[in-house]
Motif scaffolding. Sequence first.
Motif, PDB file in Angstrom:
ATOM      1  N   LEU A 139     -73.942  12.980  32.544  1.00  0.00           N
ATOM      2  CA  LEU A 139     -73.456  14.306  32.940  1.00  0.00           C
ATOM      3  C   LEU A 139     -72.155  14.201  33.726  1.00  0.00           C
ATOM      4  N   LEU A 140     -72.049  13.197  34.582  1.00  0.00           N
ATOM      5  CA  LEU A 140     -70.806  12.979  35.324  1.00  0.00           C
ATOM      6  C   LEU A 140     -69.640  12.782  34.364  1.00  0.00           C
ATOM      7  N   LYS A 141     -69.824  11.929  33.373  1.00  0.00           N
ATOM      8  CA  LYS A 141     -68.758  11.670  32.402  1.00  0.00           C
ATOM      9  C   LYS A 141     -68.401  12.940  31.638  1.00  0.00           C
ATOM     10  N   GLN A 142     -69.430  13.741  31.334  1.00  0.00           N
ATOM     11  CA  GLN A 142     -69.193  14.987  30.601  1.00  0.00           C
ATOM     12  C   GLN A 142     -68.387  15.970  31.450  1.00  0.00           C
ATOM     13  N   LEU A 143     -68.765  16.111  32.709  1.00  0.00           N
ATOM     14  CA  LEU A 143     -68.088  17.069  33.593  1.00  0.00           C
ATOM     15  C   LEU A 143     -66.670  16.629  33.943  1.00  0.00           C
ATOM     16  N   LEU A 144     -66.432  15.327  34.009  1.00  0.00           N
ATOM     17  CA  LEU A 144     -65.087  14.836  34.314  1.00  0.00           C
ATOM     18  C   LEU A 144     -64.080  15.242  33.239  1.00  0.00           C
ATOM     19  N   GLY A 145     -64.581  15.520  32.047  1.00  0.00           N
ATOM     20  CA  GLY A 145     -63.672  15.921  30.977  1.00  0.00           C
ATOM     21  C   GLY A 145     -63.793  17.388  30.603  1.00  0.00           C
ATOM     22  N   THR A 146     -64.364  18.196  31.490  1.00  0.00           N
ATOM     23  CA  THR A 146     -64.671  19.593  31.161  1.00  0.00           C
ATOM     24  C   THR A 146     -63.883  20.572  32.029  1.00  0.00           C
ATOM     25  N   THR A 147     -63.460  21.658  31.435  1.00  0.00           N
ATOM     26  CA  THR A 147     -62.861  22.769  32.187  1.00  0.00           C
ATOM     27  C   THR A 147     -63.937  23.832  32.410  1.00  0.00           C
ATOM     28  N   PHE A 148     -63.644  24.782  33.293  1.00  0.00           N
ATOM     29  CA  PHE A 148     -64.604  25.871  33.514  1.00  0.00           C
ATOM     30  C   PHE A 148     -64.824  26.675  32.241  1.00  0.00           C
ATOM     31  N   ASP A 149     -63.787  26.873  31.472  1.00  0.00           N
ATOM     32  CA  ASP A 149     -63.927  27.660  30.237  1.00  0.00           C
ATOM     33  C   ASP A 149     -64.790  26.958  29.192  1.00  0.00           C
ATOM     34  N   ALA A 150     -64.894  25.637  29.271  1.00  0.00           N
ATOM     35  CA  ALA A 150     -65.717  24.888  28.314  1.00  0.00           C
ATOM     36  C   ALA A 150     -67.091  24.537  28.895  1.00  0.00           C
ATOM     37  N   LEU A 151     -67.396  25.072  30.058  1.00  0.00           N
ATOM     38  CA  LEU A 151     -68.612  24.682  30.781  1.00  0.00           C
ATOM     39  C   LEU A 151     -69.897  25.069  30.046  1.00  0.00           C
ATOM     40  N   SER A 152     -69.826  26.131  29.259  1.00  0.00           N
ATOM     41  CA  SER A 152     -71.021  26.582  28.532  1.00  0.00           C
ATOM     42  C   SER A 152     -71.490  25.563  27.494  1.00  0.00           C
ATOM     43  N   SER A 153     -70.622  24.615  27.138  1.00  0.00           N
ATOM     44  CA  SER A 153     -70.995  23.594  26.152  1.00  0.00           C
ATOM     45  C   SER A 153     -71.835  22.481  26.784  1.00  0.00           C
ATOM     46  N   VAL A 154     -71.920  22.451  28.124  1.00  0.00           N
ATOM     47  CA  VAL A 154     -72.728  21.444  28.816  1.00  0.00           C
ATOM     48  C   VAL A 154     -74.160  21.967  28.905  1.00  0.00           C
ATOM     49  N   LYS A 155     -75.062  21.347  28.154  1.00  0.00           N
ATOM     50  CA  LYS A 155     -76.442  21.824  28.072  1.00  0.00           C
ATOM     51  C   LYS A 155     -77.374  20.893  28.844  1.00  0.00           C
ATOM     52  N   ILE A 156     -77.897  21.347  29.959  1.00  0.00           N
ATOM     53  CA  ILE A 156     -78.879  20.581  30.726  1.00  0.00           C
ATOM     54  C   ILE A 156     -79.947  21.537  31.244  1.00  0.00           C
ATOM     55  N   ASN A 157     -81.113  20.989  31.582  1.00  0.00           N
ATOM     56  CA  ASN A 157     -82.188  21.828  32.102  1.00  0.00           C
ATOM     57  C   ASN A 157     -82.155  21.867  33.631  1.00  0.00           C
ATOM     58  N   ALA A 158     -83.045  22.661  34.214  1.00  0.00           N
ATOM     59  CA  ALA A 158     -83.038  22.873  35.671  1.00  0.00           C
ATOM     60  C   ALA A 158     -83.302  21.583  36.434  1.00  0.00           C
ATOM     61  N   LYS A 159     -84.195  20.740  35.915  1.00  0.00           N
ATOM     62  CA  LYS A 159     -84.505  19.482  36.594  1.00  0.00           C
ATOM     63  C   LYS A 159     -83.289  18.566  36.618  1.00  0.00           C
ATOM     64  N   GLN A 160     -82.576  18.475  35.500  1.00  0.00           N
ATOM     65  CA  GLN A 160     -81.358  17.644  35.434  1.00  0.00           C
ATOM     66  C   GLN A 160     -80.276  18.191  36.357  1.00  0.00           C
ATOM     67  N   ARG A 161     -80.196  19.521  36.409  1.00  0.00           N
ATOM     68  CA  ARG A 161     -79.189  20.162  37.251  1.00  0.00           C
ATOM     69  C   ARG A 161     -79.437  19.846  38.730  1.00  0.00           C
ATOM     70  N   GLN A 162     -80.717  19.904  39.143  1.00  0.00           N
ATOM     71  CA  GLN A 162     -81.069  19.612  40.531  1.00  0.00           C
ATOM     72  C   GLN A 162     -80.814  18.142  40.862  1.00  0.00           C
ATOM     73  N   SER A 163     -81.135  17.262  39.915  1.00  0.00           N
ATOM     74  CA  SER A 163     -80.925  15.839  40.135  1.00  0.00           C
ATOM     75  C   SER A 163     -79.438  15.529  40.313  1.00  0.00           C
ATOM     76  N   PHE A 164     -78.610  16.120  39.470  1.00  0.00           N
ATOM     77  CA  PHE A 164     -77.170  15.877  39.570  1.00  0.00           C
ATOM     78  C   PHE A 164     -76.610  16.465  40.865  1.00  0.00           C
ATOM     79  N   LEU A 165     -77.104  17.635  41.250  1.00  0.00           N
ATOM     80  CA  LEU A 165     -76.642  18.249  42.496  1.00  0.00           C
ATOM     81  C   LEU A 165     -76.998  17.364  43.694  1.00  0.00           C
ATOM     82  N   SER A 166     -78.219  16.813  43.714  1.00  0.00           N
ATOM     83  CA  SER A 166     -78.609  15.905  44.801  1.00  0.00           C
ATOM     84  C   SER A 166     -77.680  14.699  44.841  1.00  0.00           C
ATOM     85  N   MET A 167     -77.309  14.199  43.658  1.00  0.00           N
ATOM     86  CA  MET A 167     -76.424  13.043  43.585  1.00  0.00           C
ATOM     87  C   MET A 167     -75.044  13.379  44.135  1.00  0.00           C
ATOM     88  N   ILE A 168     -74.508  14.530  43.763  1.00  0.00           N
ATOM     89  CA  ILE A 168     -73.151  14.856  44.204  1.00  0.00           C
ATOM     90  C   ILE A 168     -73.124  15.179  45.704  1.00  0.00           C
TER      91      ILE A 168
END
Length: 239
Positions: A185-214
């Motif tokens: 997900l980090l690699k995906q977001l590093l190459g993403t703009t806000f306008d392309a953000l809808s193409s990043v598909k993750i579930n709530a558990k993954q989202r929480q895990s990444f948020l804890s990491m950041i």
Amino acid sequence: MLITTNAIVLSKLKYKDNDLIVKCYTQQLGVVSFLLRGVLKSKKGSAKTAYFQLFSQLQLVIDHKNNRTLHTIKETKLNHLYSSLHTHVLKSAIVMFLAEVLTNTLKEEEQNETLFSYIETTLLWLDNHSEYSNFHLLFLLNFTKYLGFYPDLNNTEYPFFNLSDGKFENKKSDKYSISGENLLLLKQLLGTTFDALSSVKINAKQRQSFLSMILLYFELHLGSFKTPKSLQIFNQVFS
């Protein structure tokens, strides 16, 4: 000294019975705190406090004195009337959470027009879009550019990223080396703009895990950073 500047509200705190202390990130002066006297005791004052919702974008005329920690606002105008940021439940949760992060990280009375512009434009983006479930992740990742610890983009093909060093690495070097879903997900977001953000598909558990990491990433690079108190409520809203 009277200064006219655009400002974004970061926090507000009741002081005594009828006063408010408001902290803003301003275009001209960086972080500035204001004492609003008597605004909680009258209808006219309560109308004035409506300007100072979290992340409201204002134009202020400030009576700024270098020897003071609390300054006075002479005039207030609304720069932008949000259509959904303060009325949509999920967007309001994002606002509450990110405002706490910014209050925690932005400390100095120091002008940074590029950072101000970043916050201003991304909030307008959030207000105007209906797909935003990963907004806070990209906002925080890009925010590290202005704080001085954006990930080093060399060797992004490596299978680990070290949170402490902010670099990709070929071998796991310590407990702060991440891999797996958070790395992808980090690699995906590093190459993403806000306008392309809808193409990043993750579930709530993954989202929480990444948020804890950041948030850990922030903690490792900012000695004074504390986990936001609103994190638990925020995660519940987005679960």
